[in-house]
Enzyme design. Sequence first.
Site, PDB file in Angstrom:
ATOM      1  N   ASP A 200       0.850  -1.186   0.000  1.00 60.24           N
ATOM      2  CA  ASP A 200       0.000   0.000   0.000  1.00 60.24           C
ATOM      3  C   ASP A 200       0.887   1.238   0.000  1.00 60.24           C
ATOM      4  O   ASP A 200       2.115   1.133  -0.031  1.00 60.24           O
ATOM      5  CB  ASP A 200      -0.955   0.001   1.195  1.00 60.24           C
ATOM      6  CG  ASP A 200      -2.333   0.526   0.809  1.00 60.24           C
ATOM      7  OD1 ASP A 200      -2.416   1.700   0.412  1.00 60.24           O
ATOM      8  OD2 ASP A 200      -3.310  -0.232   0.881  1.00 60.24           O
ATOM      9  N   HIS A 265      -2.898   3.120  -4.790  1.00 62.48           N
ATOM     10  CA  HIS A 265      -2.250   2.727  -3.529  1.00 62.48           C
ATOM     11  C   HIS A 265      -0.793   2.356  -3.801  1.00 62.48           C
ATOM     12  O   HIS A 265      -0.287   1.357  -3.286  1.00 62.48           O
ATOM     13  CB  HIS A 265      -2.993   1.561  -2.878  1.00 62.48           C
ATOM     14  CG  HIS A 265      -4.321   1.957  -2.292  1.00 62.48           C
ATOM     15  ND1 HIS A 265      -4.437   2.638  -1.106  1.00 62.48           N
ATOM     16  CD2 HIS A 265      -5.587   1.788  -2.750  1.00 62.48           C
ATOM     17  CE1 HIS A 265      -5.723   2.857  -0.841  1.00 62.48           C
ATOM     18  NE2 HIS A 265      -6.434   2.363  -1.833  1.00 62.48           N
ATOM     19  N   GLU A 328      -9.911   2.536  -5.240  1.00 63.91           N
ATOM     20  CA  GLU A 328      -9.575   3.903  -4.842  1.00 63.91           C
ATOM     21  C   GLU A 328      -8.433   4.492  -5.664  1.00 63.91           C
ATOM     22  O   GLU A 328      -7.524   5.132  -5.130  1.00 63.91           O
ATOM     23  CB  GLU A 328      -9.238   3.947  -3.341  1.00 63.91           C
ATOM     24  CG  GLU A 328     -10.419   3.550  -2.465  1.00 63.91           C
ATOM     25  CD  GLU A 328     -10.086   3.553  -0.984  1.00 63.91           C
ATOM     26  OE1 GLU A 328     -10.988   3.832  -0.182  1.00 63.91           O
ATOM     27  OE2 GLU A 328      -8.927   3.263  -0.623  1.00 63.91           O
TER      28      GLU A 328
END
Length: 760
Positions: A200, A265, A328
Amino acid sequence: MTKTRIIAVSAFALALGLGAAALATGAVADGLTITPAPAKAVAAEGTFKLSAATRIVVAKGDVEAKGVAFQLAELIQRSRGFRPAVVEGPPTAGAIVLTREGPAGEAYRLDISPAGVTIAAAQRAGLFYGAMSLWQLATPDAAQGPVALPAAAIEDAPRFAWRGLMVDSARHFQSLDTLKAVIDTMAAHKMNTFHWHLVDDQGWRLEIRKYPKLTQVAGWRHDPGAAAKDPKYGGFYTQDQARELVAYAAARNITVVPEIETPGHALAPIVAYPALGVAAPDASKMGDWGVFPWLYNTDDATFAFLDDVLSEVMDIFPSPFIHVGGDEAIKDQWKASPKIQAKIKDLGLKDEHELQSWFIQRVGKSLDKRGRRLIGWDEILEGGLAPNATVMSWRGIDGAVAAAKAGHDTVLSPHPTLYLDHRQSASWEEPTGRGLIITLKDVYAFDPAPAQLSSDERKHILGVQANVWTEHMQTDTRMQQMAFPRAIALAERAWTREEDISWDDFARRLPAEMARLKVLGVTADTVPFEPSPTLSEGEGGKTSLALAAPLAVGQVRYTTDGKAPTAASTAYAGALALPAGTTVKARTFVDGQALGREKTVTVDPAALQTRVSGQLKRCTSHVPLLMIDDAPRDFDRRAMFDVDIFNPCWIWEGADLSKGAVISARIGQIPFNFQVGKDRDNIPLRAPATPGGELEVRLGCAGERIAAIPLGDAAKNPALSTVGGRLPARPGKVDLCFSFTSRTIDPFWVVDRVTVKPAN
């Protein structure tokens, strides 16, 4: 009271060998403490005495059965204190016998009689799960020594093929021993998929030998605020350690599914290798939380990098599925890049969403070449999806519904119900995490089979998974507390048929469950079961004490004579009116067994004058978090704050200012290390009147300001400080609203606790 249970296993599960044929209807025996609840359990007469003299018998040469027998013996030793011997040979009376003459897949039969025990299953997985059920029956409490197992005939098989738990090791790094304890606990409750989030923005946790900077550079960060003075934070797992965990999990019928995030990410790998990104990386942001703008670029060299990475990943992890993230991915950098825009045009794509779909599908080709299946978060549906891709639905269940209707397999993992970073009760004693309350009962109430789907579409539901995101779980213990016992509730929902689900029955088994979790080496959250004391002003000079367990499971019992409460102590029935100095000890009991810790409260009227932030009411709950002070290096010594980061503001309801008051507030500074994009501009700031700012006290959030207490030297102190002042008299009870003035959001001020005493 008995119930009827019927087990049904999807065609997909049967095709993979993960389930079994439907079992016959049967009555469930009362008093069994097996979790997940079995499909069919019929009580019989008598008991089987399990002791050090008991033998576990397997057929000669059956290596798999012998391995399961040793695992069962080791668990019995951990919980009961003795270890049954494992022997090879024909079945004998008075023994626990493992036989292959049973159902296929993960199904098993377990027969217990006074003369002996038989675990029957055709495959190792079934033998293992039968052994886990037997171990649970041998561990109904925390006692050691011989134990009498209730006689019963049990037939069992799972409802869903995918019964998962995800642990995020990217945000905070856990030890291998901690992860093994989590896997032990999953296996004992028949969960079979460990989703390992390894990559991440905050860190890269897996050794990739071709790209050493991924762990040398991207595996470490400097956290902001006072913690910036600490050594770098981080760590990584070597390939040998990862293989060790994979083998450890496989021995317990658990598949480890690794996650390598793409295309978002990705700050950490771009910090290590800037050529992978669209924009220059900022390594100082690796200690932030939220949704970051850094994405991989679409150069051929970047895909070559990902191919190399995934090749090493697949060499380590034999899982049929490889998780590629896909969630995301804020596309601002792609939108601003002429090179990316030219790529979209050259490919004939409509927009950045279709480019992400193209990106994911290209990554998927690396997996296809190795015979693996791509799985990603539900954003991979946007812009089109490869035919063999599997969707993990996290934004509610809509992604799962859309995927199943489109013919894609799916795993349900919806936020917020199955996001175990949310706190578990309103108690201020909960571990750090997000402020929305998701209780054990909420998780248990989740049905993994959406009603919107037809019976054919439901065949695409592989199963269900809970996620432990660790942004605010700085220690291994806190991660475990947030995961357990809620993951056990999901284990039952994933295994047990919907019509056989019973919260009351599950709650009855909780004392046994909590004892097992302790044996298995995980620290579970006990706060929701415990009496939560609330003091208020009573009549006649006495103080009123309320004792409410957040989950309302079992019965709270208490004493006032200094003795520890037992199942025979007085049952709590309502608020107690007590004189000052009274000591009350209270505990929750379920069917005579203690559940959670004993709580001790000494009635002190002065305690009514102090409230910690978690006992105050937040003015708003836009992004509520339970956070910690970052000044001490020892995580366990840090103060905990309940705050809405978009509006740091707290309310003391019903304060008595009839005589005026003296206020004392312990406050702290927290770095605003949150990637919230343009929402940052909407966070309210009030101009300070003094250089360090002030703590403002108002009558209600929009009411009259009655005090502005200068922070003074506290502004220079990264640790906790105390400020104080006087509040003027006001008639009746009033609500006091606390907030801060400041010229900047970073750092922002938070309240640890407030004391309001009547003026002399």
